[in-house]
Design a protein around this motif. Structure first.
Motif, short mmCIF file in Angstrom:
data_model
loop_
_atom_site.label_atom_id
_atom_site.label_comp_id
_atom_site.label_asym_id
_atom_site.label_seq_id
_atom_site.Cartn_x
_atom_site.Cartn_y
_atom_site.Cartn_z
N LYS A 74 34.90 -27.48 -25.58
CA LYS A 74 34.67 -26.18 -26.19
C LYS A 74 35.91 -25.72 -26.92
O LYS A 74 37.04 -25.98 -26.48
CB LYS A 74 34.26 -25.15 -25.13
N THR A 75 35.70 -25.02 -28.02
CA THR A 75 36.80 -24.47 -28.82
C THR A 75 36.52 -23.00 -29.07
O THR A 75 35.40 -22.63 -29.43
CB THR A 75 36.95 -25.21 -30.15
N TYR A 76 37.53 -22.17 -28.88
CA TYR A 76 37.39 -20.72 -29.08
C TYR A 76 38.44 -20.24 -30.08
O TYR A 76 39.56 -20.76 -30.13
CB TYR A 76 37.56 -19.97 -27.76
N LYS A 77 38.04 -19.24 -30.86
CA LYS A 77 38.97 -18.60 -31.79
C LYS A 77 39.41 -17.26 -31.22
O LYS A 77 38.60 -16.48 -30.73
CB LYS A 77 38.32 -18.38 -33.16
N GLN A 78 40.71 -17.00 -31.30
CA GLN A 78 41.25 -15.73 -30.80
C GLN A 78 41.06 -14.66 -31.88
O GLN A 78 41.47 -14.84 -33.03
CB GLN A 78 42.74 -15.90 -30.46
N LEU A 79 40.43 -13.55 -31.51
CA LEU A 79 40.06 -12.52 -32.49
C LEU A 79 41.12 -11.46 -32.70
O LEU A 79 41.09 -10.76 -33.72
CB LEU A 79 38.75 -11.84 -32.04
N LYS A 80 42.07 -11.33 -31.77
CA LYS A 80 43.10 -10.30 -31.89
C LYS A 80 44.47 -10.88 -31.59
O LYS A 80 44.59 -11.90 -30.90
CB LYS A 80 42.80 -9.13 -30.94
N ASP A 81 45.50 -10.21 -32.10
CA ASP A 81 46.87 -10.63 -31.80
C ASP A 81 47.19 -10.35 -30.33
O ASP A 81 46.69 -9.39 -29.74
CB ASP A 81 47.86 -9.86 -32.67
N HIS A 131 37.81 -10.70 -27.37
CA HIS A 131 39.05 -11.36 -27.79
C HIS A 131 38.85 -12.82 -28.19
O HIS A 131 39.70 -13.39 -28.89
CB HIS A 131 40.10 -11.28 -26.68
N PHE A 132 37.74 -13.45 -27.74
CA PHE A 132 37.53 -14.87 -28.04
C PHE A 132 36.07 -15.09 -28.43
O PHE A 132 35.16 -14.49 -27.85
CB PHE A 132 37.88 -15.76 -26.83
N VAL A 133 35.85 -15.99 -29.41
CA VAL A 133 34.51 -16.36 -29.83
C VAL A 133 34.46 -17.88 -29.97
O VAL A 133 35.40 -18.49 -30.48
CB VAL A 133 34.10 -15.69 -31.16
N GLU A 134 33.40 -18.49 -29.48
CA GLU A 134 33.29 -19.96 -29.56
C GLU A 134 33.02 -20.39 -30.99
O GLU A 134 32.20 -19.78 -31.69
CB GLU A 134 32.18 -20.46 -28.64
#
Length: 303
Positions: A74-81, A131-134
């Motif tokens: 699985k890979t997640y993108k960080q949405l906030k600093d 804060h995270f989205v796949e």
């Protein structure tokens, strides 16, 4: 007989030759077996370190090569600093068994290069949608589930042909510096129109019954059609008399010219058709003078 064989999935529990980029608990796959000084040695491929040298005591078996079923990482993108990692960073599972921590894929998002960023508590990533989205790997970028569904839908639909829009140039209004005298250099809005374009325009004009019909066929504004008509008449292109209002011709249904236009016409002729002198005498702007000339020309005045 060696304890591990090529293809086995193992976990690092200690180190005999240095950790490198491997951390305790990382899982990898045995790629080679070696034997030196009577001791069994192995080379293991980890996500962040290929061909890591290990002794038998440095590893523990996770799954044998024949029993191991690869797990989609699985890979997640960080949405906030955050304090340590910048926004839009990608986090991916450290191995293929679905139990290990998340590691930072691109170190350029790391605010502290001296420290390796890892998230050991998986719930901090998987259970925090704020804060995270796949995301999913779609060459060459990672996409969210919504973006991926839209992409798959687009591929099934296929591309649609572009609309056939006539190739008519845009019309721009000249400034006072562009034209000194109406009988001098041709205005830019007319000189930018090629003879081929005006010829096509004349063909549509002469085959139509009204100005509105010409505008619909060419997908132009009515005012733009009138500008093309003026340019064609100035070039000497033959145009038929067009019905401007339903039931009659443009000549028989024109409204009387206002006094301001008549005064402008008289001053224009008195100044020898010099537009600059005329607008100065009438106290109007040069652009207003062009509008007056267009209206007078529309009503049949020779200007």
């Amino acid at each position: 007989m060696t304890k591990f064989k090529v293809g086995d999935q193992v976990r690092a529990v200690s180190q005999s030759h240095g950790w490198g980029k491997v951390s305790k608990g990382d899982a990898g796959v045995v790629s080679h077996t070696t034997k030196a000084a009577g001791n069994e040695g192995y080379r293991v491929n980890f996500p962040r370190h290929r061909s890591w040298n290990a002794s038998e005591s440095d590893l523990e078996l996770v799954a044998e090569g024949g029993d191991f079923q690869p797990h989609h990482r699985k890979t997640y993108k960080q949405l906030k600093d955050s304090v340590t990692v910048k926004k839009n960073a990608l986090w991916q599972e450290a191995c293929d068994d679905g139990t290990q921590e998340y590691v930072l894929l691109d170190e350029s998002f790391n605010r502290d290069p001296r420290q390796t960023q890892r998230i050991y508590d998986r719930s901090l990533v998987e259970d925090d949608p704020k804060h995270f989205v796949e995301v999913f790997k779609v060459t060459p970028e990672f996409m969210t589930r919504e973006e991926l569904d839209q992409w798959e839908s687009f591929k099934k639909r296929g591309s649609r042909p572009a609309k056939n829009i006539p190739d008519f140039p845009m019309v721009t209004t000249p400034s006072c510096e562009d034209v000194v005298d109406v009988f001098g250099p041709r205005p830019k809005r007319y000189s930018s129109m090629s003879d081929a374009v005006l010829t096509r325009f004349a063909g549509v004009w002469n085959s139509s019954r009204s100005i509105d019909s010409v505008a619909r066929k060419l997908k132009l504004k009515r005012s733009t059609v009138l500008t093309y008509r003026s340019a064609a008449q100035e070039r000497g292109v033959e145009l038929k008399e067009m019905r401007d209002i339903k039931g009659g011709s443009s000549q028989s249904h024109k409204k009387p010219v206002a006094k301001a236009y008549r005064d402008f016409y008289v001053a224009y002729k008195r100044n020898g058709s010099n537009l600059r002198a005329t607008v100065k005498e009438c106290g109007v702007k040069t652009t207003t003078g062009y509008s007056y000339l267009s209206v007078l020309r529309h009503h049949g005045f020779k200007v």
